[in-house]
Design a protein around this motif. Structure first.
Motif: not given
Length: 311
Positions: A180-198
């Protein structure tokens, strides 16, 4: 090791029909264990059954396979360019999305030959289900039995900066981790999230701590020292199996003082590990990620987790 339904489903969604090749049985030494599998499609593959000539030949055969399921036997040795000297049996199966969705969600059982299920297989399944214990992957009288893989460890990564991204890249392929991967806003995440990662964007990440299982492991590495401190405070009040904080010895000294002021005892505070990783590897995000991953995965940590689970 188990039948990874999610990986197979994702591969089919992306590439179409996929052939799954699994080591069904071994005699003598083998490059991989029973249950090791790879997925093969027209112009690519994922996973490995051990590499070398065996894998090359199995991959080529999988792309040409016309039957739904096939069991083959292979002697390893000089003629195949393998030094193992043993023999392996491979089960190759062609899947589309309909076939995957028809599989049992706990134990996958199938045979490459016609006939009724042997009594030995029925007994194994009945015993496994009555005891709630997944059977080991195995070939019994021509029938392949594999438990469906379920991640055994919940890992929460707090922060999607450079180090967080590097950690997810390193750890997400490991089948035993549900991340489970948490941060404050959607734009802090990369465009592609690996399978199995929420990935969870949350304006107030610390408010999510109470949703984490008390058996979860946590890596705290956000962009903000204040947020790191708040997360540590919430985690100490919530409980966890492991919590690691990125930072220097100086940062941890300050945090210990502040956490004490918030009412946490020294013994409780000492449950948080800081610094994490291996400082001798350097400060490049990938080097930090490698050091932290090694710390999380090293055998001593695994033994501690097993003791916790059996307590």
């Amino acid at each position: 090791m188990g039948f990874d339904l999610e990986a197979l489903r994702e591969a089919i969604k992306t590439h179409g029909t996929v052939t799954r090749v699994v080591i069904a049985a071994i005699k003598g030494s083998s490059p991989r264990e029973v249950g090791a599998a790879m997925l093969v499609w027209e112009d690519g593959q994922s996973g490995t059954i051990g590499g070398g000539t065996l894998e090359f030949q199995a991959t080529e055969a999988a792309r040409l396979q016309t039957s739904q399921i096939k069991l083959t036997h292979h002697a390893l040795g000089p003629e195949m360019g393998q030094c193992c000297g043993g023999a392996v049996s491979l089960l190759s199966e062609v899947y589309d999305l309909e076939a995957v969705n028809a599989l049992d969600s706990t134990i996958v059982v199938r045979s490459a030959k016609d006939g009724d299920m042997p009594l030995s297989v029925k007994r194994l399944l009945a015993s496994a289900r009555s005891q709630g214990i997944a059977p080991e992957p195995q070939l019994i009288e021509g029938w392949m039995v594999e438990p469906v893989h379920q991640p055994t460890r919940n890992l929460w990564i707090w922060g999607a900066g450079h180090v967080g991204r590097a950690l997810v890249d390193v750890l997400s392929p490991l089948p035993d981790l549900a991340i489970t991967w948490v941060d404050t806003t959607q734009d802090r995440f990369p465009d592609s999230i690996p399978p199995g990662v929420t990935a969870i964007p949350a304006a107030k990440p610390a408010a999510l701590v109470h949703h984490a299982p008390r058996s979860a492991e946590h890596l705290v590495l956000t962009y903000s020292h204040n947020l790191d401190l708040e997360l540590c405070n919430r985690l100490l009040s919530h409980d966890f199996r492991f919590a690691g904080l990125i930072g220097s010895a100086t940062k941890w000294a300050r945090f210990r003082s502040r956490l004490a002021a918030l009412g946490h005892s020294p013994e409780r505070i000492s449950r948080i590990t800081c610094p994490i990783g291996d400082p001798s590897l350097g400060k490049h995000p990938q080097m930090i990620a490698v050091g932290v991953a090694a710390q999380v995965l090293r055998p001593a940590r695994q033994n501690d987790l097993k003791k916790d689970l059996s307590a």
